[in-house]
Design an enzyme around this catalytic site. Structure first.
Site, PDB file in Angstrom:
ATOM      1  N   GLY A 112      -6.018  65.765  18.951  1.00  0.00           N
ATOM      2  CA  GLY A 112      -5.263  66.925  18.499  1.00  0.00           C
ATOM      3  C   GLY A 112      -3.757  66.821  18.631  1.00  0.00           C
ATOM      4  N   ARG A 119      -5.241  61.684  14.304  1.00  0.00           N
ATOM      5  CA  ARG A 119      -4.014  61.825  13.519  1.00  0.00           C
ATOM      6  C   ARG A 119      -2.793  61.206  14.217  1.00  0.00           C
ATOM      7  NH1 ARG A 119      -3.543  66.446  10.178  1.00  0.00           N
ATOM      8  NH2 ARG A 119      -5.156  67.331  11.503  1.00  0.00           N
ATOM      9  N   ARG A 122      -5.838  67.266   1.442  1.00  0.00           N
ATOM     10  CA  ARG A 122      -5.198  68.145   2.410  1.00  0.00           C
ATOM     11  C   ARG A 122      -4.332  69.261   1.801  1.00  0.00           C
ATOM     12  NH1 ARG A 122      -2.019  66.935   5.879  1.00  0.00           N
ATOM     13  NH2 ARG A 122      -2.865  68.135   7.572  1.00  0.00           N
ATOM     14  N   CYS A 169      -9.395  68.915 -13.100  1.00  0.00           N
ATOM     15  CA  CYS A 169      -9.517  70.227 -13.716  1.00  0.00           C
ATOM     16  C   CYS A 169      -9.664  71.331 -12.669  1.00  0.00           C
ATOM     17  CB  CYS A 169     -10.711  70.231 -14.670  1.00  0.00           C
ATOM     18  SG  CYS A 169     -10.722  68.768 -15.707  1.00  0.00           S
TER      19      CYS A 169
HETATM   20  C1  PLP Z   1     -11.479  65.423  14.862  1.00  0.00           C
HETATM   21  C2  PLP Z   1     -11.693  65.185  16.314  1.00  0.00           C
HETATM   22  C3  PLP Z   1     -10.767  64.430  17.051  1.00  0.00           C
HETATM   23  C4  PLP Z   1      -9.488  63.894  16.461  1.00  0.00           C
HETATM   24  O1  PLP Z   1      -8.606  64.922  16.154  1.00  0.00           O
HETATM   25  P1  PLP Z   1      -7.068  64.608  15.775  1.00  0.00           P
HETATM   26  O2  PLP Z   1      -6.483  65.923  15.571  1.00  0.00           O
HETATM   27  O3  PLP Z   1      -7.077  63.780  14.545  1.00  0.00           O
HETATM   28  O4  PLP Z   1      -6.475  63.889  16.936  1.00  0.00           O
HETATM   29  C5  PLP Z   1     -11.055  64.186  18.378  1.00  0.00           C
HETATM   30  N1  PLP Z   1     -12.185  64.655  18.960  1.00  0.00           N
HETATM   31  C6  PLP Z   1     -13.083  65.387  18.287  1.00  0.00           C
HETATM   32  C7  PLP Z   1     -14.294  65.869  18.983  1.00  0.00           C
HETATM   33  C8  PLP Z   1     -12.868  65.686  16.955  1.00  0.00           C
HETATM   34  O5  PLP Z   1     -13.744  66.433  16.295  1.00  0.00           O
END
Ligand code: PLP
Length: 443
Positions: free
Chosen positions: A240, A277, A313, A362
């Protein structure tokens, strides 16, 4: 600051290779990845958490290209998988099985069995019912399944609601109020070994105290588990960590780490994390060619050969992606993504046009940028969409029977097509015109 994508003599480079050269060879649309960006980001996390024995488990779902996974595995990274397919990909790329964690709210017995067979590090368990299923599958194999409990800490990650996962109303993880009942159940079930706790509160988090708050929320429960002699080794703090889509938006990993490390250290656990990410996001661009410039009413549509099937996205999250011509004379040398000079230039363009950059699909939601001032572009010119390394190709589809784009990996002055463009034959493989054809195939 991301110097892996930068301008030199008015031309965009990925590492030491002109992007135009790659596009000429691989065609468009094409995803281009800087391998060194992935490695650099991985290493920065390892360094930031070095006092809590970090195991970085790169989130495969953010970018699952085998070449990328290979580079990550060689750098010593572990992997966070959310399906049997992702475990398979990681292993094919050379991952060590005991560095793979397996998350997801709906793991099937078949997937669980496969993961046990491969000898993964841990299952991140998301419900009480899953405890029973994993234990049953493990019993059949006469083995003990290593697990972590995914706790929903009820923390607001302050991000887009579709990518928030750690609030009470989200479907992920086990509510803290039910966690003790789960611990009891683990004791009753003979084929489970609780090795850790897992929290993951959301994606693209740009406040440095959210993860630390989540750790605080689960700390009393961890203490209770330790009193009950559970053999806890790991605290998996999830992923995250946000990146810069706009300059200055993301944070250095140290800002998060500074607030988290003392808390993890105090618990006496090893740190495991699952960044996606943060590692992949700014490691990739999508390069697309202008097909038509179409003035319409008081708008100017720039119709490009990439579409929402290639990069979803903007359509589903209204996500902002910096978009800029691959060749543009007015740009200072060294201007790079994350460098304010690029956007300052954007504001300063005199010969510019305000465009809606759209794809050929489309759907009105098929766009990359709306009302964006860019240097005026002509048919056939190349446009780079930045920050596409995460949830770009990984979310691509065949909508409108469009083949998914090629993927190219760059390493210094070297580059190669890491995945070929999908052909129409690739797309119709497995389809049949009539039931008779099916019988013929069987005979
Ligand atoms: C999607 C996800 C991540 C990675 O999230 P990022 O925001 O890309 O770092 C890590 N752990 C779990 C359980 C996820 O579902």
């Amino acid at each position: 600051m991301n110097e892996e994508f930068h301008y030199k003599n008015g031309e965009l480079y990925c590492e030491d290779v002109p992007v135009q050269q790659i596009a000429a060879k691989a065609g468009t649309p094409v995803y281009i990845y800087s391998q060194n960006h992935f490695l650099k980001q991985h290493e920065s996390i390892v360094q930031a958490f070095k006092n809590v024995e970090p195991l970085v488990c790169y989130s495969v779902k953010s970018n699952s290209n085998l070449g990328i996974l290979r580079a990550m595995a060689l750098a010593g990274s572990g992997f966070d998988a959310v399906s049997k397919g992702e475990i398979y990909r990681a292993l094919r790329a050379g991952a060590e099985p005991n560095k793979i964690v397996f998350a997801g709210v709906g793991k099937t017995p078949d997937e669980i069995d496969y993961a046990l067979e491969q000898g993964i590090l841990m299952f991140n368990v998301e419900s009480e019912a899953e405890l029973d299923t994993i234990s049953k599958v493990a019993a059949k194999r006469k083995t003990e399944a290593p697990i972590a409990l995914r706790i929903n800490p009820d923390v607001d990650p302050k991000t887009h609601k579709y990518i928030s996962t750690g609030k009470r109303e989200n479907k992920f993880g086990i509510d803290l109020s039910r966690a003790e009942a789960c611990a009891k159940r683990i004791k009753e079930l003979k084929n489970l070994r609780l090795r850790g706790l897992h929290i993951h509160i959301g994606s693209q988090i740009t406040q440095d105290d959210r993860h630390a708050e989540a750790i605080d929320k689960v700390t009393p429960f961890i203490k209770k588990l330790k009193e009950q002699d559970f053999p806890l080794e790991f605290l998996n703090v999830g992923g995250g960590y946000g990146i810069s889509y706009h300059p200055g938006e993301g944070l250095p990993i140290n800002d998060f780490a500074t607030k988290m490390v003392p808390k993890i250290k105090a618990l006496g656990l090893k740190m495991l994390c699952e960044p996606g990410r943060f590692i992949s996001g700014n490691g990739g661009i999508l390069v697309t060619q202008v097909i038509y410039d179409k003035p319409s009413g008081d708008k100017n549509f720039l119709i490009v050969d990439a579409a929402m099937n290639d990069l979803l996205r903007p359509s589903i999250y209204q996500a902002y992606h910096l978009t800029w011509p691959v060749k543009h004379k007015g740009l200072a040398d060294g201007a790079a993504l994350g460098d304010n000079s690029l956007l300052e230039k954007e504001e300063a363009i005199k010969d510019g046009t305000t465009y809606d950059v759209v794809g050929p699909i489309c759907e009105s939601g098929d766009y990359f940028a709306l009302g964006r001032k860019l240097p005026t572009m002509n048919d056939g010119e190349l446009l780079a969409v930045f920050s596409c390394g995460a949830y770009g190709m990984a979310m691509a589809s065949n909508y409108n029977t469009r083949g998914r784009p090629a993927e190219v990996i760059v390493d210094g002055d070297n580059y190669w097509v890491a995945r070929e463009r999908e052909t129409i034959e690739d797309q119709i493989r497995g389809e049949r015109l009539t039931p008779r054809e099916l019988n013929q195939a069987k005979a």
